[in-house]
Design a protein around this motif. Structure first.
Motif, PDB file in Angstrom:
ATOM      1  N   ASP A 125      30.050  38.134  48.225  1.00  0.00           N
ATOM      2  CA  ASP A 125      31.472  38.048  48.598  1.00  0.00           C
ATOM      3  C   ASP A 125      31.669  38.264  50.098  1.00  0.00           C
ATOM      4  O   ASP A 125      32.607  38.935  50.540  1.00  0.00           O
ATOM      5  N   LYS A 172      36.410  35.553  40.294  1.00  0.00           N
ATOM      6  CA  LYS A 172      37.641  36.293  40.562  1.00  0.00           C
ATOM      7  C   LYS A 172      38.554  36.246  39.342  1.00  0.00           C
ATOM      8  O   LYS A 172      38.687  35.213  38.682  1.00  0.00           O
ATOM      9  N   ALA A 242      36.635  44.128  39.463  1.00  0.00           N
ATOM     10  CA  ALA A 242      37.285  43.265  40.445  1.00  0.00           C
ATOM     11  C   ALA A 242      38.790  43.303  40.261  1.00  0.00           C
ATOM     12  O   ALA A 242      39.294  43.362  39.131  1.00  0.00           O
ATOM     13  N   ARG A 244      42.419  41.328  41.892  1.00  0.00           N
ATOM     14  CA  ARG A 244      43.003  40.291  42.758  1.00  0.00           C
ATOM     15  C   ARG A 244      44.518  40.426  42.739  1.00  0.00           C
ATOM     16  O   ARG A 244      45.137  40.434  41.668  1.00  0.00           O
ATOM     17  N   THR A 246      48.034  38.724  44.379  1.00  0.00           N
ATOM     18  CA  THR A 246      48.602  37.555  45.047  1.00  0.00           C
ATOM     19  C   THR A 246      50.040  37.862  45.419  1.00  0.00           C
ATOM     20  O   THR A 246      50.898  38.050  44.536  1.00  0.00           O
ATOM     21  N   THR A 251      46.478  36.854  49.744  1.00  0.00           N
ATOM     22  CA  THR A 251      45.615  37.120  48.594  1.00  0.00           C
ATOM     23  C   THR A 251      44.677  38.266  48.949  1.00  0.00           C
ATOM     24  O   THR A 251      44.028  38.246  50.003  1.00  0.00           O
ATOM     25  N   ASP A 253      41.476  40.568  47.477  1.00  0.00           N
ATOM     26  CA  ASP A 253      40.409  40.723  46.486  1.00  0.00           C
ATOM     27  C   ASP A 253      39.626  41.993  46.792  1.00  0.00           C
ATOM     28  O   ASP A 253      39.263  42.254  47.944  1.00  0.00           O
ATOM     29  N   THR A 255      36.221  44.149  45.145  1.00  0.00           N
ATOM     30  CA  THR A 255      35.155  44.270  44.166  1.00  0.00           C
ATOM     31  C   THR A 255      34.348  45.528  44.447  1.00  0.00           C
ATOM     32  O   THR A 255      34.124  45.899  45.606  1.00  0.00           O
TER      33      THR A 255
END
Length: 720
Positions: A125, A172, A242, A244, A246, A251, A253, A255
């Motif tokens: 990533d 994702k 993980a 995510r 929005t 966005t 992310d 992990t």
């Protein structure tokens, strides 16, 4: 300490297992609606990649040699680890020279040494620790795809990527509820389980996912010194969560990954029985061909403590904001790995039964980095990218030599700082596109050894350019030509007080000149990539032993040249049959290298190694993967697949004494499946081909590592 590690591993598995169960219970009918197509694939079957850091691109429009393997192919081929990647990408080779603790990657014959800085960087990533520890043994699970960029990638990825870059892109979570479970079992007590679940927490705003992978295997090697019939048993646990978010044009992310590795054999190499073990200088047995290093053995002879333990975690935070005409990307990463290894140094059959010499090494690696970049433009128009990068890593190691009691023989503290600025532009002139990039890379390596009262610093300041020209034909083809520079940073030798070792060693450099053709033929049923290249490798860093024969140091010796070509094809003439394959040709030669290690003298050969073949660079490697799918009943299909990996004759050493003959490994699979269920049988190394996966030439003798035997088992998959 091992109990503490395993306690953490079990707690991680329980927590993630609970998360999976809770999310599955909260999602009834939604879990049955699988996405119509994987997000990583374009409608034409081309895989979409992001390795150029300028947004999503078809793999056929990227003007570099890149192999992309999507999640479906990873599953179909049964790839479990990075060592399996070479089954589909023959330019990649993972050398497990001293077990999984000291393995290193080679791409296109550009390789490192066992303890040296890597020449291939592995990113997960967008984050890498900059050290081989941890990432190389990462299990291939819950991935969207793997991208392999071949040749130096220094302009975008910086120092120590002169061989190439491997990108893991994890899956994702999104607004579709998904869950899967994969199980497999086979001979030698081999068993694995991979479970994952993901879905919305706040639809349209926040999604979460969790995945766990567990694998164990009884060994196939017998230790004649102890009677252990499973000397190289292994156990691995990996887990990942993980998130995510929005938020309009932004966005986010996040992990977090955990990895645990336990091997019952720290170094499973052995000295062939036919080696005379004279222990005298000017040993000519290998030179005269009296020892056949192609006669493999599944026996080792080791006493003393033997193990590998590795425990680590990484966290990566990625934030992307779309301004409309440009995208700002921030990648923040942190990783820590603790490794402990023990192995028998006196593994010769002629040793004194009452005298066992063993080595124990403990290492703590820690790194954090920050990358910030801004990219703008659109396909077919002017594209640009600017960015900055910072990395700080540290490595503390303690090495002990045991005879009756362990005594410290090496203590090292290495601190690395890297600062970089980079830019890339792409300017189209109709069907003709000119691209150029430049990176300024500043790296500081400070090392200290309190045991020997040694300390020093090495500094590198490099400009790393890349120039590319590409032409897009009207018939779905593209021609490109590129020239790029890569480098591996220098360092400080504090591992030995011997005055024979220079206190510092300089960076090594590589220029790559490449031309390629990509495209589609026969109504898009055939996709192909073709590349030819020449690489000039100068100021190479090599590992030598000091006069004690125990402690290693790095120095710059000589030059090498590699001429090569690669061809990859994917054939889809119809829904029932598909075929993919690739072949790599390498003509890698040492240009200038005077062996100062004493090994050449020991075997009574000329220490001038100029003209020899590069180690771990076979002239030919190839892969071929035919697959047949046909309906059998209801919604179920029968799928049969073969994966054939051919490796030509190669040498494991620069002296060209340890030669592995050509061999081919064949993996077979047959099973029934539909969109939600699969079960089948497989056999790996179907013809039980004996071979060596690695070899090291030392004054103890030739240390050889045996590859895996035939493996028969079953595997299944459930997807909701």
């Amino acid at each position: 300490m091992t109990t503490f590690y395993m306690g953490n591993a079990r707690r991680a598995a329980v927590l993630l297992g609970g998360s999976m169960a809770a999310m599955l219970a909260a999602a009834p009918a939604m879990a049955q609606d699988a996405p119509a197509a994987a997000a990583s694939e374009a409608d034409s079957g081309e895989i979409i990649v992001t390795g150029q850091k300028m947004g999503a691109q078809s793999v056929l429009t990227v003007p570099v040699s890149i192999t992309a393997i999507d999640a479906e192919t990873l599953n179909d081929a049964g790839l479990n680890g990075l060592s399996d990647i070479s089954k589909l990408a023959p330019s990649v080779n993972l050398v497990e020279s001293f077990g999984r603790a000291a393995n290193y990657l080679s791409i296109r014959g550009i390789s490192s040494t066992e303890t040296g800085t890597p020449t291939v960087q592995v990113f997960v990533d967008g984050f890498t620790t900059g050290i081989p520890t941890g990432a190389i043994n990462t299990t291939l699970f819950d991935l969207e795809r793997v991208e392999i960029l071949e040749g130096p990638q220094a302009t975008l990825y910086g120092a120590n990527a002169i061989g190439g870059v491997i990108n893991y892109i994890t899956k994702k979570p999104g607004d579709e509820m998904e869950a899967s479970l994969r199980l497999s079992g086979s001979e030698y007590g081999d068993a694995s389980a991979i479970g994952s679940v993901s879905g919305p927490v706040v639809p349209g705003v926040l999604a979460a996912g969790a995945a766990v992978s567990y694998h164990r295997r009884d060994g196939f090697l017998r230790n004649t010194a102890t009677g252990d019939r499973h000397a190289n048993s292994q156990e691995d646990l990996s887990a990942r969560v993980a998130l995510r978010a929005t938020l309009d044009a932004t966005t986010i992310d996040f992990t977090s990954s955990y990895n645990f590795t336990k091997d019952d054999c720290g170094d499973c190499s052995y000295i062939p029985d036919s080696f005379p073990l004279t222990g005298a200088a000017n040993d000519t047995s290998l030179r005269d061909g009296l020892v056949d290093t192609n006669q493999f053995s599944r026996n080792i002879d080791q006493l003393g403590p033997q193990y590998l333990r590795r425990d680590g975690h990484t966290e990566v935070l990625t934030i992307e904001h779309d301004f409309g005409g440009a995208v700002l990307t921030s990648i923040s990463g942190y990783g820590r790995y603790d490794t402990s290894i023990a192995f028998d140094l006196s593994r010769a059959a002629s040793r004194s039964p009452g005298l066992v010499t063993y080595v124990i090494s403990d290492t703590q690696d820690e790194a954090y980095s920050q990358e910030l970049r801004l990219a703008g433009g659109a396909p077919g128009s002017f594209n640009w990218l600017i960015g900055g990068y910072y990395l700080h890593s540290s490595q503390e190691s303690q090495t002990y030599l045991g005879i009756l009691l362990p005594n410290p023989i090496n203590l090292q503290d290495i601190r690395t700082k890297n600062y970089a600025l980079f830019a890339n532009v792409s300017v189209p002139f109709g069907s003709f596109v000119v691209s150029g990039g430049l990176r300024y890379d500043h790296q500081e390596v400070a090392s200290a050894n309190p045991l020997f009262a040694l300390a020093g610093k090495s500094t590198s300041n490099e400009f790393l350019p890349r120039v590319t020209a590409e032409y897009h034909f009207d018939n779905n083809m593209m021609f490109y030509a590129t020239a790029s520079k890569g480098y591996k940073s220098g360092g400080v030798n504090v591992g030995t007080p011997d005055p024979v070792a220079p206190r510092t060693y300089e960076p090594e450099f590589l220029w790559n000149y490449e031309a390629g053709l990509k495209g589609k033929l026969f109504d898009n049923s055939l996709i192909f990539t073709l590349a030819a290249f020449r690489m000039d490798w100068t100021d190479r860093q090599v590992q030598l032993l000091d006069t004690s024969g125990l402690l290693a140091y790095q120095t710059n010796l000589g030059t090498s040249h590699i001429n090569g070509a690669e061809l990859g094809i994917t054939l889809n003439p119809g829904q029932a049959f598909s075929l993919s394959g690739s072949v790599t040709y390498l003509d890698g030669k040492i240009g200038r290298y005077i062996d100062e290690s004493g090994v050449s003298d020991f075997y009574s050969i000329d220490p001038d190694l100029g003209g020899n073949r590069l180690p771990n660079a076979p002239k030919f490697r190839a892969s071929l993967s035919p697959q047949f799918v046909t309906p059998v009943f209801g919604s179920y299909n029968l799928r049969a697949r073969a994966d054939v990996a051919y490796t030509g004759e190669r040498y494991f050493d620069a002296q060209n004494l340890l030669r592995q003959d050509a061999y081919a490994l064949v993996n077979l699979y047959v099973g029934v499946e539909n969109d939600n269920f699969e079960i089948g049988a497989f056999v790996n190394n179907a013809f039980d081909q004996g071979y060596h996966s690695a070899g090291n030439l030392t004054t103890l003798g030739p240390l050889m590592t045996t590859g895996s035997p035939r493996w028969i088992g079953v595997r299944s998959r459930i997807k909701l």
